[in-house]
Design a protein around this motif. Structure first.
Motif, PDB file in Angstrom:
ATOM      1  N   ARG A  99       0.834  -1.217   0.000  1.00 58.96           N
ATOM      2  CA  ARG A  99       0.000   0.000   0.000  1.00 58.96           C
ATOM      3  C   ARG A  99       0.864   1.260   0.000  1.00 58.96           C
ATOM      4  NH1 ARG A  99      -4.058  -3.036   3.058  1.00 58.96           N
ATOM      5  NH2 ARG A  99      -2.791  -2.826   4.931  1.00 58.96           N
ATOM      6  N   ASP A 100       1.916   1.271   0.795  1.00 54.15           N
ATOM      7  CA  ASP A 100       2.821   2.432   0.811  1.00 54.15           C
ATOM      8  C   ASP A 100       3.460   2.636  -0.564  1.00 54.15           C
ATOM      9  OD1 ASP A 100       2.263   2.752   3.493  1.00 54.15           O
ATOM     10  OD2 ASP A 100       4.135   1.824   4.190  1.00 54.15           O
ATOM     11  N   LEU A 101       3.871   1.543  -1.209  1.00 53.21           N
ATOM     12  CA  LEU A 101       4.504   1.653  -2.527  1.00 53.21           C
ATOM     13  C   LEU A 101       3.530   2.221  -3.559  1.00 53.21           C
ATOM     14  CD1 LEU A 101       6.478  -1.732  -2.665  1.00 53.21           C
ATOM     15  CD2 LEU A 101       7.467   0.557  -2.347  1.00 53.21           C
ATOM     16  N   ALA A 102       2.268   1.822  -3.441  1.00 52.06           N
ATOM     17  CA  ALA A 102       1.254   2.286  -4.408  1.00 52.06           C
ATOM     18  C   ALA A 102       1.043   3.796  -4.319  1.00 52.06           C
ATOM     19  CB  ALA A 102      -0.061   1.550  -4.192  1.00 52.06           C
ATOM     20  N   ALA A 103       1.435   4.400  -3.192  1.00 46.49           N
ATOM     21  CA  ALA A 103       1.263   5.844  -3.015  1.00 46.49           C
ATOM     22  C   ALA A 103       2.493   6.634  -3.487  1.00 46.49           C
ATOM     23  CB  ALA A 103       0.979   6.148  -1.547  1.00 46.49           C
ATOM     24  N   ARG A 104       3.505   5.945  -3.961  1.00 49.46           N
ATOM     25  CA  ARG A 104       4.764   6.598  -4.358  1.00 49.46           C
ATOM     26  C   ARG A 104       4.721   7.069  -5.800  1.00 49.46           C
ATOM     27  NH1 ARG A 104       7.621   7.860   0.211  1.00 49.46           N
ATOM     28  NH2 ARG A 104       7.647   6.105   1.623  1.00 49.46           N
ATOM     29  N   GLU A 105       3.909   8.068  -6.071  1.00 51.09           N
ATOM     30  CA  GLU A 105       3.861   8.653  -7.409  1.00 51.09           C
ATOM     31  C   GLU A 105       5.126   9.485  -7.652  1.00 51.09           C
ATOM     32  OE1 GLU A 105       1.977   8.127  -9.851  1.00 51.09           O
ATOM     33  OE2 GLU A 105       0.142   7.265  -9.044  1.00 51.09           O
ATOM     34  N   PRO A 106       5.661   9.529  -8.874  1.00 48.26           N
ATOM     35  CA  PRO A 106       5.106   8.963 -10.111  1.00 48.26           C
ATOM     36  C   PRO A 106       5.325   7.464 -10.294  1.00 48.26           C
ATOM     37  CG  PRO A 106       7.172  10.081 -10.580  1.00 48.26           C
ATOM     38  CD  PRO A 106       6.897  10.291  -9.126  1.00 48.26           C
ATOM     39  N   GLY A 107       6.082   6.831  -9.377  1.00 47.45           N
ATOM     40  CA  GLY A 107       6.270   5.392  -9.508  1.00 47.45           C
ATOM     41  C   GLY A 107       7.552   4.900  -8.880  1.00 47.45           C
ATOM     42  N   LEU A 108       7.959   3.710  -9.269  1.00 42.26           N
ATOM     43  CA  LEU A 108       9.081   3.010  -8.645  1.00 42.26           C
ATOM     44  C   LEU A 108      10.181   2.669  -9.650  1.00 42.26           C
ATOM     45  CD1 LEU A 108       6.976   0.239  -6.796  1.00 42.26           C
ATOM     46  CD2 LEU A 108       7.467   2.560  -5.975  1.00 42.26           C
ATOM     47  N   VAL A 109      11.411   2.673  -9.173  1.00 39.85           N
ATOM     48  CA  VAL A 109      12.510   2.029  -9.910  1.00 39.85           C
ATOM     49  C   VAL A 109      12.908   0.816  -9.096  1.00 39.85           C
ATOM     50  CG1 VAL A 109      14.729   2.263 -11.053  1.00 39.85           C
ATOM     51  CG2 VAL A 109      13.529   4.305 -10.278  1.00 39.85           C
ATOM     52  N   LEU A 110      12.806  -0.354  -9.695  1.00 41.25           N
ATOM     53  CA  LEU A 110      13.159  -1.593  -9.015  1.00 41.25           C
ATOM     54  C   LEU A 110      14.493  -2.091  -9.564  1.00 41.25           C
ATOM     55  CD1 LEU A 110       9.583  -3.104  -9.411  1.00 41.25           C
ATOM     56  CD2 LEU A 110      10.558  -2.172  -7.292  1.00 41.25           C
ATOM     57  N   ILE A 111      15.445  -2.318  -8.691  1.00 41.32           N
ATOM     58  CA  ILE A 111      16.765  -2.802  -9.120  1.00 41.32           C
ATOM     59  C   ILE A 111      16.865  -4.284  -8.780  1.00 41.32           C
ATOM     60  CG2 ILE A 111      19.261  -2.538  -8.889  1.00 41.32           C
ATOM     61  CD1 ILE A 111      18.614   0.319  -7.720  1.00 41.32           C
ATOM     62  N   ALA A 112      16.946  -5.093  -9.845  1.00 41.16           N
ATOM     63  CA  ALA A 112      17.032  -6.539  -9.667  1.00 41.16           C
ATOM     64  C   ALA A 112      18.480  -6.964  -9.786  1.00 41.16           C
ATOM     65  CB  ALA A 112      16.176  -7.247 -10.719  1.00 41.16           C
ATOM     66  N   GLY A 113      19.014  -7.546  -8.739  1.00 41.01           N
ATOM     67  CA  GLY A 113      20.396  -8.017  -8.764  1.00 41.01           C
ATOM     68  C   GLY A 113      20.497  -9.458  -9.226  1.00 41.01           C
ATOM     69  N   ARG A 114      21.717  -9.861  -9.542  1.00 44.19           N
ATOM     70  CA  ARG A 114      22.044 -11.256  -9.892  1.00 44.19           C
ATOM     71  C   ARG A 114      23.330 -11.613  -9.153  1.00 44.19           C
ATOM     72  NH1 ARG A 114      19.019 -15.342 -12.613  1.00 44.19           N
ATOM     73  NH2 ARG A 114      17.041 -14.241 -12.599  1.00 44.19           N
ATOM     74  N   TYR A 115      23.905 -12.776  -9.450  1.00 48.01           N
ATOM     75  CA  TYR A 115      25.145 -13.240  -8.811  1.00 48.01           C
ATOM     76  C   TYR A 115      24.963 -13.365  -7.299  1.00 48.01           C
ATOM     77  CZ  TYR A 115      26.496 -11.664 -13.420  1.00 48.01           C
ATOM     78  OH  TYR A 115      26.535 -11.445 -14.755  1.00 48.01           O
ATOM     79  N   GLU A 116      26.070 -13.244  -6.547  1.00 50.96           N
ATOM     80  CA  GLU A 116      25.979 -13.442  -5.089  1.00 50.96           C
ATOM     81  C   GLU A 116      25.461 -12.209  -4.362  1.00 50.96           C
ATOM     82  OE1 GLU A 116      26.441 -16.572  -3.657  1.00 50.96           O
ATOM     83  OE2 GLU A 116      26.324 -16.848  -5.822  1.00 50.96           O
ATOM     84  N   GLY A 117      25.319 -11.114  -5.101  1.00 46.14           N
ATOM     85  CA  GLY A 117      24.821  -9.911  -4.449  1.00 46.14           C
ATOM     86  C   GLY A 117      25.368  -8.668  -5.117  1.00 46.14           C
ATOM     87  N   VAL A 118      25.018  -7.516  -4.549  1.00 50.42           N
ATOM     88  CA  VAL A 118      25.496  -6.258  -5.114  1.00 50.42           C
ATOM     89  C   VAL A 118      26.472  -5.609  -4.138  1.00 50.42           C
ATOM     90  CG1 VAL A 118      23.336  -5.923  -6.373  1.00 50.42           C
ATOM     91  CG2 VAL A 118      23.673  -4.775  -4.187  1.00 50.42           C
ATOM     92  N   ASP A 119      27.389  -4.838  -4.665  1.00 54.32           N
ATOM     93  CA  ASP A 119      28.339  -4.088  -3.838  1.00 54.32           C
ATOM     94  C   ASP A 119      27.569  -3.292  -2.789  1.00 54.32           C
ATOM     95  OD1 ASP A 119      31.425  -2.770  -4.185  1.00 54.32           O
ATOM     96  OD2 ASP A 119      29.921  -1.484  -3.218  1.00 54.32           O
ATOM     97  N   GLY A 133      10.527 -12.555   0.748  1.00 51.27           N
ATOM     98  CA  GLY A 133      10.303 -13.664   1.675  1.00 51.27           C
ATOM     99  C   GLY A 133      11.575 -14.455   1.900  1.00 51.27           C
ATOM    100  N   ASP A 134      11.519 -15.318   2.890  1.00 50.98           N
ATOM    101  CA  ASP A 134      12.712 -16.027   3.312  1.00 50.98           C
ATOM    102  C   ASP A 134      12.896 -17.341   2.560  1.00 50.98           C
ATOM    103  OD1 ASP A 134      13.198 -13.946   5.025  1.00 50.98           O
ATOM    104  OD2 ASP A 134      12.181 -14.888   6.722  1.00 50.98           O
ATOM    105  N   TYR A 135      13.272 -17.215   1.304  1.00 48.34           N
ATOM    106  CA  TYR A 135      13.633 -18.341   0.460  1.00 48.34           C
ATOM    107  C   TYR A 135      14.593 -17.774  -0.584  1.00 48.34           C
ATOM    108  CZ  TYR A 135       9.528 -16.018  -1.322  1.00 48.34           C
ATOM    109  OH  TYR A 135       8.632 -15.044  -1.660  1.00 48.34           O
ATOM    110  N   VAL A 136      15.372 -18.649  -1.202  1.00 47.82           N
ATOM    111  CA  VAL A 136      16.448 -18.179  -2.082  1.00 47.82           C
ATOM    112  C   VAL A 136      16.006 -18.189  -3.544  1.00 47.82           C
ATOM    113  CG1 VAL A 136      18.834 -18.532  -2.815  1.00 47.82           C
ATOM    114  CG2 VAL A 136      18.180 -19.022  -0.448  1.00 47.82           C
ATOM    115  N   LEU A 137      16.049 -17.024  -4.150  1.00 43.37           N
ATOM    116  CA  LEU A 137      15.822 -16.876  -5.592  1.00 43.37           C
ATOM    117  C   LEU A 137      17.179 -16.708  -6.274  1.00 43.37           C
ATOM    118  CD1 LEU A 137      12.915 -14.256  -5.426  1.00 43.37           C
ATOM    119  CD2 LEU A 137      12.699 -16.740  -5.719  1.00 43.37           C
ATOM    120  N   SER A 138      17.186 -16.772  -7.591  1.00 40.76           N
ATOM    121  CA  SER A 138      18.446 -16.595  -8.319  1.00 40.76           C
ATOM    122  C   SER A 138      18.742 -15.140  -8.634  1.00 40.76           C
ATOM    123  CB  SER A 138      18.417 -17.386  -9.632  1.00 40.76           C
ATOM    124  OG  SER A 138      18.205 -18.735  -9.338  1.00 40.76           O
ATOM    125  N   GLY A 139      17.785 -14.276  -8.382  1.00 37.83           N
ATOM    126  CA  GLY A 139      17.981 -12.859  -8.666  1.00 37.83           C
ATOM    127  C   GLY A 139      16.726 -12.098  -8.291  1.00 37.83           C
ATOM    128  N   GLY A 140      16.728 -10.806  -8.527  1.00 34.22           N
ATOM    129  CA  GLY A 140      15.619  -9.969  -8.099  1.00 34.22           C
ATOM    130  C   GLY A 140      14.468  -9.858  -9.086  1.00 34.22           C
TER     131      GLY A 140
END
Ligand code: 9D3
Length: 228
Positions: A99-119, A133-140
């Motif tokens: 709900r909080d995100l939906a109020a963030r006009e004009p919108g969102l930038v989502l940064i999806a990482g890969r590999y073991e993580g980001v600097d 959630g608490d499970y392992v995905l391969s990236g964002g």
């Protein structure tokens, strides 16, 4: 509302954005999704986006410069976007964060990482860090799609029926009551008699009680922290 995604795998977003509720919202112009291929901001002739970790260890870490360059490019085009880093170390998404995100006009930038993580220094470039959630995905990327879907359905006009928004279980902080449709008898399992009675007050009370019992049994955590 606009969703911008910085990713090494923009193709992953093709089909989820075409079909269903989200596809219709995109076609109606209620939702805009723009993909920003991180590789275009990679370093050198090989467009490098990752490197070995300082201090040693296995796997690769995403370098900060390509992410910073992609963010600068998006933010200069669209000032005011809320910057979100998708990471297992983030705050765990729930409906109140959605709900909080939906109020963030004009919108969102989502940064999806890969590999073991980001600097680690990328954290300084964003407004919020989220996990789904608490499970392992391969990236964002899948996390980004989850967020886009959950947020987009709160935008007026995206859902066909606005009533279904506030009737939703997580809006009340409880699980849904049991639902039935035809047939009355399926493999010997009958629809509860009360639902066939036509007594709407009794039905309402039965449903509320079922929702409460089911929540207490399956998700007691929802009853103890009912902030939503
Ligand atoms: C195997 C590597 N892991 C060491 C225990 C750390 C790790 C690094 C990067 C685990 C997953 C990832 C990639 N995941 C995400 O980028 C991610 C994610 C997730 O894995 N789970 C839930 N939400 C999210 S948001 C981004």
């Amino acid at each position: 509302m606009e969703f911008h995604v910085i990713t090494l795998f923009p193709e992953m977003f093709d089909s989820p954005l075409v079909g269903g509720l989200l596809g219709r919202a995109v076609r109606q112009g209620l939702v805009t999704v723009r993909l920003h291929p991180l590789r275009e901001h990679g370093l050198g002739n090989y467009r490098q986006v990752d490197d070995t970790p300082y201090g040693g260890g296995s796997g690769m870490v995403m370098r900060p410069e390509p992410i910073a360059a992609a963010l600068d490019s998006v933010m200069s085009e669209r000032p005011g976007l809320w910057r979100v880093l998708l990471t297992p170390q983030g705050e765990v998404l729930d409906q109140s964060i959605v709900r909080d995100l939906a109020a963030r006009e004009p919108g969102l930038v989502l940064i999806a990482g890969r590999y073991e993580g980001v600097d680690e220094r990328v954290r300084a470039l964003v407004d919020q860090e989220l996990s789904i959630g608490d499970y392992v995905l391969s990236g964002g990327e899948l996390a980004a799609m989850v967020i886009i879907e959950a947020v987009a359905r709160l935008i007026p006009g995206v859902l066909g029926n606005p009533q279904s928004l506030d009737e939703e279980s997580f809006a009340h902080g409880m699980l849904e009551y049991p639902q039935y449709t035809r047939p009355e008898d399926f493999h010997g399992m009958r629809v509860p008699e009360i639902l066939l009675s036509g007594d709407h007050e009794k039905i309402r009370a039965w449903r509320e009680n079922q929702a409460r019992e089911r929540t207490a049994h399956r998700r007691p955590d929802l009853l103890t922290r009912r902030k939503q």
